[in-house]
Write a protein that holds these residues in place. Sequence first.
Motif, PDB file in Angstrom:
ATOM      1  N   HIS A 244       0.825  -1.209   0.000  1.00  0.00           N
ATOM      2  CA  HIS A 244       0.000   0.000   0.000  1.00  0.00           C
ATOM      3  C   HIS A 244       0.859   1.259   0.000  1.00  0.00           C
ATOM      4  O   HIS A 244       0.490   2.274  -0.610  1.00  0.00           O
TER       5      HIS A 244
ATOM      6  N   ARG B  59       3.779   1.530  -1.469  1.00  0.00           N
ATOM      7  CA  ARG B  59       4.286   1.691  -2.843  1.00  0.00           C
ATOM      8  C   ARG B  59       3.200   2.199  -3.772  1.00  0.00           C
ATOM      9  O   ARG B  59       3.463   3.023  -4.659  1.00  0.00           O
ATOM     10  N   ILE B  60       1.972   1.740  -3.568  1.00  0.00           N
ATOM     11  CA  ILE B  60       0.861   2.234  -4.389  1.00  0.00           C
ATOM     12  C   ILE B  60       0.613   3.715  -4.094  1.00  0.00           C
ATOM     13  O   ILE B  60       0.387   4.513  -5.008  1.00  0.00           O
TER      14      ILE B  60
ATOM     15  N   ALA C 117       2.892   3.546  -7.632  1.00  0.00           N
ATOM     16  CA  ALA C 117       2.847   2.254  -8.322  1.00  0.00           C
ATOM     17  C   ALA C 117       1.398   1.791  -8.477  1.00  0.00           C
ATOM     18  O   ALA C 117       0.502   2.251  -7.774  1.00  0.00           O
ATOM     19  N   ARG C 118       1.202   0.845  -9.384  1.00  0.00           N
ATOM     20  CA  ARG C 118      -0.140   0.311  -9.658  1.00  0.00           C
ATOM     21  C   ARG C 118      -0.090  -1.207  -9.600  1.00  0.00           C
ATOM     22  O   ARG C 118       0.791  -1.831 -10.204  1.00  0.00           O
ATOM     23  N   ALA C 119      -1.033  -1.817  -8.882  1.00  0.00           N
ATOM     24  CA  ALA C 119      -1.103  -3.278  -8.818  1.00  0.00           C
ATOM     25  C   ALA C 119      -1.593  -3.829 -10.154  1.00  0.00           C
ATOM     26  O   ALA C 119      -2.574  -3.340 -10.713  1.00  0.00           O
TER      27      ALA C 119
ATOM     28  N   LEU D  68       3.401  -5.308  -9.150  1.00  0.00           N
ATOM     29  CA  LEU D  68       3.189  -3.897  -9.436  1.00  0.00           C
ATOM     30  C   LEU D  68       3.717  -3.565 -10.825  1.00  0.00           C
ATOM     31  O   LEU D  68       4.583  -4.274 -11.360  1.00  0.00           O
TER      32      LEU D  68
END
Length: 258
Positions: free
Chosen positions: A42, A44-45, A49-51, A78
């Motif tokens: 979470h 990193r998002i 970033a995007r999962a 990611l």
Amino acid sequence: MTNVELAAGRLAAAARDGAACAPVRDLVGADEAYAVQSRNIHARIAAGARAVGRKIGLTSPAVRSQLGVDQPDFGVLLDDMAFEDGATVPTGRLLQPRVEAEVAFVLSADLTTGPFDERTVAAAVGYAQPALEIVDSRIANWDITFTDTVADNASAGLFVLGADRVKLADVVPRDVSMVLSVNGEERSTGVGADCMGDPLTALAWLATTAVELGDPLKAGDVVLSGSLGPVVPVAAGDEVEATFTGLGTVRARFGEDA
């Protein structure tokens, strides 16, 4: 500060500073490991970033034996982990990289309502691709237990998807044979059945687990279904190729840059 926060901070600092850390099993148990993983994902998002999917780990008996664990796990993929076929992979982003060859599935439908088996998950697969997963550990000397690797996002590093996209009508994942070579030397072999008996069995396990945890798989997700053979250490300058019957070939070169 909770032990989950302390464990997540230890792993995040190792990734940020490029210096492997001590295991986190002194702070958390297996029941808290996914909470540690989730906290760092979470973060990193939140940073941009995007999962894009999940990776299943510890599916092969050979890999379980290598790492001393006895059950599968999963991590989150990611967008900044993904590389195209033939790309130069930056080893500067990694601490202790190893490479493994896997069958990747790209979903065309959500997997939100079980029960799941090989037939039901196969119906949700848009296509399969050959894949390389570059696993990495933020924990020094790969001194991991199940708790450590789960907390460390299932030891995920980077991944490379091959250019070929194959419908499941044209390939039987459990019958796929794989040969992985480094610098032209054969280093790892396996078959689809080495991945929990069938890569689709691994996908069904993940779909079930994801629903139980309240974060089901969705259309568009990439799923790395697990290694078909032993993992192999790699370093800058290495060229890796994995060939799969029925799926094609995926290649990557390992460069110096971060």
